[in-house]
Design a protein around this motif. Sequence first.
Motif, PDB file in Angstrom:
ATOM      1  N   GLY A 138       0.791  -1.226   0.000  1.00  0.00           N
ATOM      2  CA  GLY A 138       0.000   0.000   0.000  1.00  0.00           C
ATOM      3  C   GLY A 138       0.820   1.271   0.000  1.00  0.00           C
ATOM      4  O   GLY A 138       0.305   2.337   0.333  1.00  0.00           O
ATOM      5  N   ALA A 139       2.103   1.189  -0.416  1.00  0.00           N
ATOM      6  CA  ALA A 139       2.970   2.369  -0.355  1.00  0.00           C
ATOM      7  C   ALA A 139       2.405   3.541  -1.143  1.00  0.00           C
ATOM      8  O   ALA A 139       2.522   4.696  -0.726  1.00  0.00           O
ATOM      9  CB  ALA A 139       4.367   2.016  -0.857  1.00  0.00           C
ATOM     10  N   GLN A 140       1.787   3.248  -2.299  1.00  0.00           N
ATOM     11  CA  GLN A 140       1.256   4.324  -3.132  1.00  0.00           C
ATOM     12  C   GLN A 140      -0.202   4.635  -2.830  1.00  0.00           C
ATOM     13  O   GLN A 140      -0.773   5.572  -3.407  1.00  0.00           O
ATOM     14  CB  GLN A 140       1.394   3.936  -4.616  1.00  0.00           C
ATOM     15  N   PHE A 189      -1.786  -9.308   5.170  1.00  0.00           N
ATOM     16  CA  PHE A 189      -0.750  -8.319   5.459  1.00  0.00           C
ATOM     17  C   PHE A 189      -0.999  -7.082   4.605  1.00  0.00           C
ATOM     18  O   PHE A 189      -1.423  -7.187   3.448  1.00  0.00           O
ATOM     19  CB  PHE A 189       0.650  -8.866   5.148  1.00  0.00           C
ATOM     20  N   TYR A 190      -0.723  -5.919   5.187  1.00  0.00           N
ATOM     21  CA  TYR A 190      -0.768  -4.662   4.439  1.00  0.00           C
ATOM     22  C   TYR A 190       0.444  -3.858   4.863  1.00  0.00           C
ATOM     23  O   TYR A 190       0.676  -3.663   6.062  1.00  0.00           O
ATOM     24  CB  TYR A 190      -2.057  -3.891   4.729  1.00  0.00           C
ATOM     25  N   VAL A 191       1.221  -3.398   3.896  1.00  0.00           N
ATOM     26  CA  VAL A 191       2.473  -2.707   4.204  1.00  0.00           C
ATOM     27  C   VAL A 191       2.550  -1.393   3.437  1.00  0.00           C
ATOM     28  O   VAL A 191       2.046  -1.274   2.320  1.00  0.00           O
ATOM     29  CB  VAL A 191       3.699  -3.585   3.865  1.00  0.00           C
ATOM     30  N   PHE A 192       3.170  -0.394   4.059  1.00  0.00           N
ATOM     31  CA  PHE A 192       3.454   0.841   3.333  1.00  0.00           C
ATOM     32  C   PHE A 192       4.622   1.567   3.982  1.00  0.00           C
ATOM     33  O   PHE A 192       4.937   1.358   5.147  1.00  0.00           O
ATOM     34  CB  PHE A 192       2.227   1.755   3.230  1.00  0.00           C
ATOM     35  N   SER A 193       5.281   2.391   3.188  1.00  0.00           N
ATOM     36  CA  SER A 193       6.459   3.118   3.653  1.00  0.00           C
ATOM     37  C   SER A 193       6.063   4.484   4.189  1.00  0.00           C
ATOM     38  O   SER A 193       5.101   5.095   3.723  1.00  0.00           O
ATOM     39  CB  SER A 193       7.470   3.262   2.510  1.00  0.00           C
ATOM     40  N   GLY A 194       6.837   4.969   5.153  1.00  0.00           N
ATOM     41  CA  GLY A 194       6.519   6.241   5.775  1.00  0.00           C
ATOM     42  C   GLY A 194       6.834   7.451   4.922  1.00  0.00           C
ATOM     43  O   GLY A 194       6.134   8.461   4.985  1.00  0.00           O
ATOM     44  N   HIS A 195       7.878   7.358   4.098  1.00  0.00           N
ATOM     45  CA  HIS A 195       8.309   8.560   3.381  1.00  0.00           C
ATOM     46  C   HIS A 195       7.298   8.991   2.325  1.00  0.00           C
ATOM     47  O   HIS A 195       7.328  10.136   1.884  1.00  0.00           O
ATOM     48  CB  HIS A 195       9.694   8.359   2.764  1.00  0.00           C
ATOM     49  N   LYS A 196       6.406   8.098   1.918  1.00  0.00           N
ATOM     50  CA  LYS A 196       5.335   8.500   1.001  1.00  0.00           C
ATOM     51  C   LYS A 196       4.263   9.308   1.721  1.00  0.00           C
ATOM     52  O   LYS A 196       3.412   9.927   1.079  1.00  0.00           O
ATOM     53  CB  LYS A 196       4.688   7.265   0.369  1.00  0.00           C
TER      54      LYS A 196
END
Length: 288
Positions: free
Chosen positions: A82-84, A100-107
């Motif tokens: 889910g990064a975008q 599972f659902y993952v995303f990056s903080g910098h986005k």
Amino acid sequence: MSTIRTLFHGSCCVRGQGAKLRVIPMDENGVLQIGELDTLFNERTKVVSVNHVSNALGVVNPVEEIIAKARKNTSAYIVIDGAQAAPHFTLDVQKLDCDFYVFSGHKMYAPMGTGILYGKQQILESLPPFHGGGEMIATCSFERTTYAGLPFKYEAGTPNVGGNIALGAAIDFIEQVGQENIQQHENALLEYAQRKLLELDYIKVYAEKAVRTGVVSFNLEGVGISSDVGMILDKMGVAVRTGHHCTQPIMSFFNIAGTVRASFAVYNTFEEIDLLVEGVKKAHRMLA
């Protein structure tokens, strides 16, 4: 042999030991061909992995339908990147029913090196940790080790305390502004940017007719190297990303080396899009 089902939109690097990778094809608008799912899923499928939004094209994938079909035909783990998506619209992992659902903080306006991993409790409790270190241990001896409860079981070593505090502040900021307000603003920027770019007869916008969010990905006819366009824009103070965006299979599908990708966030303005368009015009004059 295990089978991993994944999608054409994601990162191209897959490592496995005897695993077989299958992909769901996409059409010329970057839309996944969901009708192919019934022929791809079976009882041997171990992992279904899909990104919620394509980082290269901005296409919003129908993850709800994909998850439903996966549940019907497999017992596989379902992993959503889910990064975008997380910065651009509201998420409900309970409704999605992903494992599972993952995303990056910098986005999401937080520092690099931060992010979120959501996992269903019963699955996280059953899986072994993937690395070792302090805080993840309940008891330890030379004969036997037991692990701490969640989430500490997976948080070995010294955490990125400062980064995580900043990530929390970034999420607070998004909630204060309002996810719906952000989505409405970004969609208006996207629509405006695409319209202004397509007024130029030498612009090709990829996934033009698909449901998208966050980015517009394009090329200039007669200009073979997207990074050349990016350098000219950079000199004008316009920041874009160029290249294959870690999605070389997508670039191969379109028979191109890469694209120019303009990304939109809550702080961007219509005036900045006008500057982007002027920069694109200058790049065309210099390079075509």
